[in-house]
Design an enzyme around this catalytic site. Structure first.
Site, short mmCIF file in Angstrom:
data_model
loop_
_atom_site.label_atom_id
_atom_site.label_comp_id
_atom_site.label_asym_id
_atom_site.label_seq_id
_atom_site.Cartn_x
_atom_site.Cartn_y
_atom_site.Cartn_z
N HIS A 81 0.81 -1.21 0.00
CA HIS A 81 0.00 0.00 0.00
C HIS A 81 0.85 1.26 0.00
O HIS A 81 0.31 2.37 -0.03
CB HIS A 81 -0.91 0.02 1.22
CG HIS A 81 -0.17 0.11 2.53
ND1 HIS A 81 0.66 -0.87 2.98
CD2 HIS A 81 -0.12 1.09 3.46
CE1 HIS A 81 1.18 -0.52 4.14
NE2 HIS A 81 0.74 0.67 4.46
N CYS A 82 2.19 1.13 0.01
CA CYS A 82 3.05 2.31 0.13
C CYS A 82 3.85 2.63 -1.12
O CYS A 82 3.62 3.64 -1.78
CB CYS A 82 4.01 2.14 1.31
SG CYS A 82 3.21 2.20 2.93
N LEU A 83 4.81 1.76 -1.46
CA LEU A 83 5.77 2.12 -2.50
C LEU A 83 5.17 2.39 -3.87
O LEU A 83 5.61 3.33 -4.55
CB LEU A 83 6.85 1.03 -2.61
CG LEU A 83 7.85 0.96 -1.46
CD1 LEU A 83 9.04 0.12 -1.84
CD2 LEU A 83 8.32 2.34 -1.02
N ASP A 106 2.70 6.00 -2.63
CA ASP A 106 3.09 7.19 -1.89
C ASP A 106 3.93 8.18 -2.68
O ASP A 106 3.66 9.38 -2.65
CB ASP A 106 3.82 6.79 -0.60
CG ASP A 106 2.93 6.01 0.35
OD1 ASP A 106 1.76 5.77 -0.01
OD2 ASP A 106 3.39 5.66 1.44
#
Length: 426
Positions: free
Chosen positions: A263-265, A268
Site C-alpha cells: 500500500h506504500c511504495l 506514496d
C-alpha cells in the site's frame, strides 16, 4: 489531559487500524473499530483476524475484555474522545483518490464534540489534514478546530511481518494544527508507543511519510535498473551489492526484485509527485523515473522467462509456469499491488498456463488467472519453469534447488534466496 472515560474510535480495521485498535485496548482504552466492510466486521466480531501480526487470540481477548467492539455503523462513534482515521488512499487512474478520507471525515463530523481529538494516519500529500479534513469536520460538527476540538496527523509506520519493529517500539511521528492539538495528539500516542517524535505542523508529518517511502522507492529503482544492466554485462549484481554493504559508512543496502508492491511504495511517491506538479507546476523527476523503472520490472521478469524457455527450445505460449509467492513481501499475506499480479497477467496474456503457490494469501485476494497449488514436488513436476517471486520462509527452497540441479525444471529466482548455481537469478 486524556479522558479515558470516552471511547477511542479507529476508522479502518485493516493492516494499520487493527494493530492500533488492539494496542489501545491493551493499554486500557475502550475502542470502537469502525469499518464499512461488513465481512471484515463480522469476522472481527467472531474473534477472527485477517492481519498476520494480529492473532485470533488477540482479537478474542479484546472482545472478552468488553473494551473492543467492531462496527460498520458510525452511530457507535458517539461521545468519542479520540478518533483515528486509517482509511486507504489509493491511486485512481494515476491520480490520488482521497474519497475514503472525505467520506470518513464527513461521516465522523456529526459526532465531534468539544474536547475531542481527531487524527489522520492515512498516507497523503502535504496539506490534506488542514485543507481537506479540517473543513469537513468543522462543517459537519459546527465547531471550530483548534478552539473546540483538536486535530493532528501521525503517519502510519506499520510493516507487516517485521519480527523486530512493531507498532509499540517504532517511533511515532506526531503533529497538530496548533500547540494544544499537538499536546493532545502526543499524549494519546505516548500512551501507546515507546517514543513519539513531534514535528511543527501536519504538513511536515505528511511529508515525512512520503519522504520515507520515496527514499526506498528511488533506491530500489536504482538497484533494479542496475540488475537489468548487470545481467546484460554478465556481472553478478548480488555479489557486488553484498560486497558494497561491507562498507561501514556511506552505503545503505537495497536489493533488486520483481517490482514493488503493497500500500506504500507503488502509491506514496506518486502523491508527492502529483502535489509538486499541482502546486508548483514542476516535475519530480526522480519519482517519475523510479516509477518507470519499478513498474517495468514485472515485464522484465517475463522477458527473462521467455529467454529461459527459449534456451530449452520451448515457447511461453503453451508452457506451464509456477509462481512461488503472490504476496508483495515475504512472510506476509498482503497481495495489494504485488508485482506477482502483473507477472501472472502478462504470462496469461502470452498464453501460458499459470500456477501459483502462497501459504499466506487468503482466497479473497487470490488472482483469478492463476490456479492455486501448494509448492510440492508434484506441483513443480507440472511446470516448465518456476519463478520465485516472494521468498516466504515456509517454502521448501531445497526442493527447488534439487529440481533445478537435476535439470527437472528451470528455476528463476528474483530474490536471490536460492544458493544452487543451477538456479537462474534476476
Amino acid at each position: 489531559m486524556l479522558d479515558r472515560s470516552r471511547p477511542v474510535v479507529v476508522i479502518g480495521q485493516g493492516y494499520v487500524g487493527l494493530p492500533l485498535a488492539m494496542r489501545a485496548v491493551e493499554v486500557g482504552y475502550t475502542v470502537v473499530g469502525l469499518d464499512l466492510d461488513r465481512v471484515r466486521i463480522d469476522a472481527l466480531g467472531d474473534g477472527r483476524s485477517f492481519v498476520e501480526d494480529i492473532s485470533d487470540a488477540t482479537v478474542r481477548a479484546a472482545l472478552d475484555s468488553g473494551r473492543y467492539r467492531a462496527s460498520a455503523d458510525y452511530d457507535t462513534a458517539r461521545d468519542f474522545g479520540v478518533a483515528v482515521i486509517t482509511v486507504p488512499t489509493p491511486l485512481k487512474e494515476t491520480l490520488p483518490d482521497l474519497s475514503f478520507i472525505e467520506s470518513a471525515a464527513a461521516s465522523l463530523a456529526p459526532f465531534v464534540t468539544p474536547g475531542a481529538t481527531v487524527v489522520l494516519e492515512s498516507t497523503t500529500y502535504p496539506g490534506t489534514t488542514e485543507e481537506l479534513m479540517v473543513p469537513l469536520l468543522e462543517k459537519g460538527s459546527g465547531l471550530t478546530a483548534g478552539t473546540d476540538f483538536f486535530v493532528g496527523y501521525s503517519p502510519e509506520r506499520i510493516d507487516p511481518g517485521n519480527p523486530r519493529w512493531n507498532f509499540v517500539n517504532t517511533p511515532k511521528v506526531v503533529s497538530g494544527i496548533d500547540a494544544d492539538s499537538l499536546a493532545h495528539v502526543d499524549a494519546f500516542y505516548s500512551s501507546l508507543v515507546e517514543r513519539t517524535v513531534p514535528v511543527s505542523t501536519p504538513k511536515e508529518a505528511e511529508l515525512t511519510k512520503l519522504l520515507e517511502n520515496t527514499f526506498r522507492h528511488v533506491n530500489i529503482a536504482l538497484v533494479n535498473e542496475l540488475a537489468v544492466f548487470a545481467d546484460e554485462l554478465d556481472v553478478n549484481v548480488w555479489e557486488s551489492i553484498d560486497a558494497a554493504a561491507t562498507k561501514p559508512f556511506g552505503f545503505m543496502k537495497f536489493t533488486p526484485g520483481p517490482g514493488v508492491g503493497g500500500h506504500c511504495l507503488p502509491v506514496d511517491p506518486s502523491y508527492l509527485s502529483w502535489q509538486v506538479r499541482r502546486r508548483l507546476g514542476k516535475s519530480f523527476r526522480f519519482v517519475e523515473l523510479a516509477n518507470d523503472v519499478n513498474e517495468n520490472m514485472p515485464a522484465y521478469v517475463v522477458q527473462r522467462v521467455i529467454e529461459l524457455l527459449n534456451a530449452d527450445r520451448k515457447a511461453l505460449n503453451g508452457s506451464t509456469v509456477l509462481l512461488a509467492g503472490v504476496a508483495y513481501k515475504k512472510n506476509s499475506g498482503d497481495s495489494r499491488e504485488s508485482p506477482a499480479l502483473r507477472i501472472i497477467q502478462l504470462l496469461a496474456d502470452f498464453g501460458a498456463t499459470v500456477l501459483a503457490a502462497d501459504p499466506h494469501v487468503v482466497e479473497a485476494q487470490w488472482p483469478r488467472t492463476a490456479e492455486r497449488r501448494e509448492l510440492t514436488a508434484e506441483t513443480v513436476a507440472e511446470a516448465d519453469l518456476v519463478i520465485l517471486v516472494t521468498d516466504h520462509d515456509r517454502f521448501d527452497f531445497e526442493l527447488l534447488e534439487r529440481q533445478a540441479e537435476a535439470g527437472a525444471v528451470t528455476v528463476f529466482d528474483t530474490r536471490n534466496r536460492l544458493g544452487n548455481p543451477s538456479v537462474h537469478r534476476l
